[in-house]
Scaffold this motif. Sequence first.
Motif, PDB file in Angstrom:
ATOM      1  N   GLN A  17     -17.741  27.064  21.822  1.00 13.11           N
ATOM      2  CA  GLN A  17     -18.549  26.214  22.703  1.00 13.11           C
ATOM      3  C   GLN A  17     -19.037  26.961  23.938  1.00 13.11           C
ATOM      4  O   GLN A  17     -20.147  26.713  24.408  1.00 13.11           O
ATOM      5  CB  GLN A  17     -17.741  24.987  23.128  1.00 13.11           C
ATOM      6  CG  GLN A  17     -17.654  23.961  22.010  1.00 13.11           C
ATOM      7  CD  GLN A  17     -17.170  22.612  22.499  1.00 13.11           C
ATOM      8  OE1 GLN A  17     -16.529  22.515  23.541  1.00 13.11           O
ATOM      9  NE2 GLN A  17     -17.465  21.587  21.746  1.00 13.11           N
ATOM     10  N   GLU A  27     -37.848  24.845  27.397  1.00  8.84           N
ATOM     11  CA  GLU A  27     -38.824  23.935  26.786  1.00  8.84           C
ATOM     12  C   GLU A  27     -39.635  23.121  27.810  1.00  8.84           C
ATOM     13  O   GLU A  27     -40.853  23.047  27.685  1.00  8.84           O
ATOM     14  CB  GLU A  27     -38.149  23.029  25.751  1.00  8.84           C
ATOM     15  CG  GLU A  27     -37.725  23.757  24.470  1.00  8.84           C
ATOM     16  CD  GLU A  27     -38.897  24.270  23.635  1.00  8.84           C
ATOM     17  OE1 GLU A  27     -40.033  23.818  23.860  1.00  8.84           O
ATOM     18  OE2 GLU A  27     -38.680  25.120  22.754  1.00  8.84           O
ATOM     19  N   PRO A  28     -38.984  22.510  28.810  1.00  7.41           N
ATOM     20  CA  PRO A  28     -39.806  21.800  29.801  1.00  7.41           C
ATOM     21  C   PRO A  28     -40.720  22.737  30.592  1.00  7.41           C
ATOM     22  O   PRO A  28     -41.822  22.350  30.982  1.00  7.41           O
ATOM     23  CB  PRO A  28     -38.775  21.145  30.726  1.00  7.41           C
ATOM     24  CG  PRO A  28     -37.522  21.093  29.932  1.00  7.41           C
ATOM     25  CD  PRO A  28     -37.545  22.295  29.046  1.00  7.41           C
ATOM     26  N   VAL A  55     -29.593  33.980  20.518  1.00  9.54           N
ATOM     27  CA  VAL A  55     -29.164  33.066  19.453  1.00  9.54           C
ATOM     28  C   VAL A  55     -28.901  33.863  18.169  1.00  9.54           C
ATOM     29  O   VAL A  55     -27.894  33.648  17.487  1.00  9.54           O
ATOM     30  CB  VAL A  55     -30.215  31.953  19.235  1.00  9.54           C
ATOM     31  CG1 VAL A  55     -29.904  31.151  17.979  1.00  9.54           C
ATOM     32  CG2 VAL A  55     -30.279  31.026  20.450  1.00  9.54           C
ATOM     33  N   LYS A 110     -22.075  28.704  22.756  1.00 13.17           N
ATOM     34  CA  LYS A 110     -23.034  27.695  22.327  1.00 13.17           C
ATOM     35  C   LYS A 110     -23.723  27.039  23.524  1.00 13.17           C
ATOM     36  O   LYS A 110     -24.933  26.843  23.551  1.00 13.17           O
ATOM     37  CB  LYS A 110     -22.211  26.649  21.573  1.00 13.17           C
ATOM     38  CG  LYS A 110     -22.898  25.981  20.442  1.00 13.17           C
ATOM     39  CD  LYS A 110     -21.939  24.982  19.826  1.00 13.17           C
ATOM     40  CE  LYS A 110     -21.280  25.577  18.604  1.00 13.17           C
ATOM     41  NZ  LYS A 110     -20.487  24.566  17.885  1.00 13.17           N
ATOM     42  N   HIS A 111     -22.917  26.713  24.530  1.00 11.82           N
ATOM     43  CA  HIS A 111     -23.474  26.029  25.698  1.00 11.82           C
ATOM     44  C   HIS A 111     -24.389  26.936  26.505  1.00 11.82           C
ATOM     45  O   HIS A 111     -25.384  26.489  27.076  1.00 11.82           O
ATOM     46  CB  HIS A 111     -22.344  25.461  26.559  1.00 11.82           C
ATOM     47  CG  HIS A 111     -21.669  24.274  25.915  1.00 11.82           C
ATOM     48  ND1 HIS A 111     -20.767  23.474  26.562  1.00 11.82           N
ATOM     49  CD2 HIS A 111     -21.791  23.762  24.665  1.00 11.82           C
ATOM     50  CE1 HIS A 111     -20.359  22.512  25.743  1.00 11.82           C
ATOM     51  NE2 HIS A 111     -20.958  22.682  24.581  1.00 11.82           N
ATOM     52  N   VAL A 134     -32.258  27.141  26.418  1.00  7.39           N
ATOM     53  CA  VAL A 134     -33.396  26.480  25.761  1.00  7.39           C
ATOM     54  C   VAL A 134     -33.740  25.182  26.479  1.00  7.39           C
ATOM     55  O   VAL A 134     -34.908  24.769  26.514  1.00  7.39           O
ATOM     56  CB  VAL A 134     -33.122  26.284  24.253  1.00  7.39           C
ATOM     57  CG1 VAL A 134     -32.190  25.115  23.981  1.00  7.39           C
ATOM     58  CG2 VAL A 134     -34.415  26.108  23.488  1.00  7.39           C
ATOM     59  N   ALA A 135     -32.738  24.564  27.128  1.00 11.01           N
ATOM     60  CA  ALA A 135     -32.997  23.328  27.876  1.00 11.01           C
ATOM     61  C   ALA A 135     -33.872  23.606  29.100  1.00 11.01           C
ATOM     62  O   ALA A 135     -34.625  22.740  29.540  1.00 11.01           O
ATOM     63  CB  ALA A 135     -31.685  22.673  28.298  1.00 11.01           C
ATOM     64  N   GLU A 136     -33.786  24.799  29.654  1.00 10.97           N
ATOM     65  CA  GLU A 136     -34.678  25.175  30.751  1.00 10.97           C
ATOM     66  C   GLU A 136     -36.035  25.624  30.225  1.00 10.97           C
ATOM     67  O   GLU A 136     -37.076  25.369  30.827  1.00 10.97           O
ATOM     68  CB  GLU A 136     -34.061  26.315  31.583  1.00 10.97           C
ATOM     69  CG  GLU A 136     -32.787  25.959  32.315  1.00 10.97           C
ATOM     70  CD  GLU A 136     -32.995  24.916  33.406  1.00 10.97           C
ATOM     71  OE1 GLU A 136     -34.155  24.636  33.766  1.00 10.97           O
ATOM     72  OE2 GLU A 136     -31.988  24.364  33.887  1.00 10.97           O
ATOM     73  N   ALA A 166     -27.602  26.674  24.689  1.00  9.43           N
ATOM     74  CA  ALA A 166     -28.212  25.364  24.905  1.00  9.43           C
ATOM     75  C   ALA A 166     -28.841  25.285  26.290  1.00  9.43           C
ATOM     76  O   ALA A 166     -29.950  24.758  26.455  1.00  9.43           O
ATOM     77  CB  ALA A 166     -27.161  24.269  24.730  1.00  9.43           C
ATOM     78  N   GLU A 167     -28.147  25.811  27.278  1.00  5.16           N
ATOM     79  CA  GLU A 167     -28.667  25.750  28.650  1.00  5.16           C
ATOM     80  C   GLU A 167     -29.969  26.540  28.771  1.00  5.16           C
ATOM     81  O   GLU A 167     -30.917  26.119  29.444  1.00  5.16           O
ATOM     82  CB  GLU A 167     -27.624  26.301  29.635  1.00  5.16           C
ATOM     83  CG  GLU A 167     -26.477  25.316  29.864  1.00  5.16           C
ATOM     84  CD  GLU A 167     -25.216  25.978  30.395  1.00  5.16           C
ATOM     85  OE1 GLU A 167     -25.262  27.164  30.784  1.00  5.16           O
ATOM     86  OE2 GLU A 167     -24.172  25.296  30.402  1.00  5.16           O
TER      87      GLU A 167
END
Lengths: 393, 362
Positions: free
Chosen positions: B257, B271-272, B240, B260-261, B267-269, B264-265
């Motif tokens: 994008q 955090e959970p 980042v 960016k994506h 951090v989306a993996e 995003a992908e």
Amino acid sequence: MDLGIDARYDAFRDEVRRFLAEHRPAGPIGPGEGDASARVAWLSLLIEHGYWARTIPEAYGGYGAEPDLLETVIMDEEFNTAGVPRGLSAQGPSMLVPTLLAHGTEAQKRHWIGPTMRGEILWCQGYSEPGAGSDLASLQTSAVEDGDDFVVNGQKIWTSTADQAQMCFLLVRTEPGAKKHAGISYLLVPMDTPGIEVRPLRTMSGDIGENSFNQVFFSDVRVPRSNLVGQRGEGWKIANTTLEHERSSLNANAEGTWLRLARLMKSETVNGVPLLASPVHRDRLMRLQARALSMKHHAMRMLTCSLKGESPGVAGLIVKLQNCQLNFDMAALALDVMGELGALYDHAKYERERGFWQAHSMFSLGLIIGGGTAQIQKNIIAERGLGLPREPR
Amino acid sequence: MDFALSEDQLLLEQTVRGFLADRVPIERVRELRDAACPNDRTLWSELAELGVCGIRVPEAQDGSGLGLLDAAIVAQALGRAATPSPFLASAVMAPTALAALGGADAERWLVGIASGELVVGVAATELFSVREGAGVRRDGGALRGKALMALDACGADLVLVALDAGTLAAVRTDADGVAIERLRTVDATRCTAELVFDGASPEAVFEGAGAACSRMLDAGRVALAADALGCCESMIEQAVAYAKQRKQFDRVIGSFQAVKHMCAEMVAEFEPARSLLWYAAHAFDALPEEAPRLACHVLSHVSEIGREIASVSTQVHGGIGWTDEQNLHFWFKRIANARHLLGGPESLRERAATLQGLAPAA
């Protein structure tokens, strides 16, 4: 970390189990499924016991309990295990009610929340338009004040359950001269008002229960001024509260779906052998379990933040993106394990679970797109969550 | 109910992260990669003063007796900084086993572990995977055979060696008949070794150690997952930061994008997985029945998302990310190595299935 493992919660779990041993809904309760009286009776019974509308004040038709994370988790676990719906998965309870609680007048809360939670009133969401999809704020449906009414003209699309709904929460442009985000208002519209026409829009999954999908046309539709939520021109801000609820609530029940998938794999056999005995399929099931457990515990973390009034930051923005894809992937494994019979649909002979998994696969795909596409979600995560530069808009 | 880190845990995280940023910058890691063993005893003594070495040692043996979640916070910080240390074996796995086994020897060693003066390695790979004819057996009172991929053993004073599922031996690394050879992996920041025993006399042999071994492996799995997740965290932060600063086509690349994506992908993996880690670590102490299944799940899951994050972060960096000079590879390789320790993702998932009755018992 305090998972509150004490006798009080054991007693609560026992109570939920006793309830589930004695009660089940008389029939399917989703919008468009079965008859409405079974839905209303079931939801009313749940509210009476505090398993639905638990933290909504009694004055608004709820049970009036204090929020408690573990109680929520226990209820979800026990209802999932029993395969019984804990409430109504529909846009009224999940989106309108939180919005009214945050922005409604006292009269609006008293009038609408109770019947909505009991399933007496079904709602549809009038947001997207043919020309306003990902760029929702460019919507053009207009509302002009005339005496005590607004007069609405325009067209909405992708309107789930509009054919069954008694009410619509609608975004309209009331301030045509204002900048696009500042010109929008939030109206509550009875669907039986003259001038509203609902045309079904057949989706890829066919007409299956709650998947009903529509276009709605508004021609000189008169809506009382008292049905405005918040102030004129505040609709975008108010809708964003609702969208946040949608982002965090969509598909919150990944564990329930995983358990259903595991049950399928225990019962489904090929050449007389349960699918669960196939190491290849079993490995995929276990990989999905890890993802479902991640999302379950992530939901507990998000709920903790919300109860403390803390912002979860980027961790909250990823929920919709991840849950929708997880649901799609779980449906994909279910279809694969059914092998030759996996594509059966439309009440065909040998079809499994009334076509649930094919429908769920396509419905999940719809959810990946609806409520802000996966790509829009990634923009939001990257821009608001990680501070990367915004798209020009 | 409160599903969050406590004030004390946030303070612990802040303290350890601050210390590592100050004392073990990546330039120091670079120096340590050519050492015979990357685990630096001076650094370990300093970590002992912070309470890191004795984090899982009971208070009765001068440790802080904290939970596995606290240890996971430290492990994540160590991974984030790519710090070489014997934390996994000496501060998590060995104390878990020794505290469960008890007795005068175990208690004496626990005191040493907490002070940082005694470093204990663990040789337990053969409990779940036998390769190259490895395995250590007793021959009279002496040990014979070999153990592969022993953890943190090169610079250790003592090693716990699993002889079979029910027996654990403690051997001094300088005893006669013990040969230790570092097995270099792609990851220069973690010590793995082969131990060869040719008639070595153990300091102690613990019979009936099956449950202690299981707990030791599960604790190790959670801590290793936390370490790899810390590596993921760092790789996301670096990607980042790079995307905000690197310009191409007259724009910072983070404004595209496509880039960016990718961020995003990741951090989306991430955090959970962090939420799952907290639960698995907490369950180890609070919900022992669920703990083994969760330990398998969290390590296999982090191995899977870690591979993806390591790859995507490197790609966000472009060519420079592929160079030695950029340093990003230290985290990439540490993630890559973790996948091969304490059971690979597939075997961990199979164990998770067996533990809940979804697969035939092995």
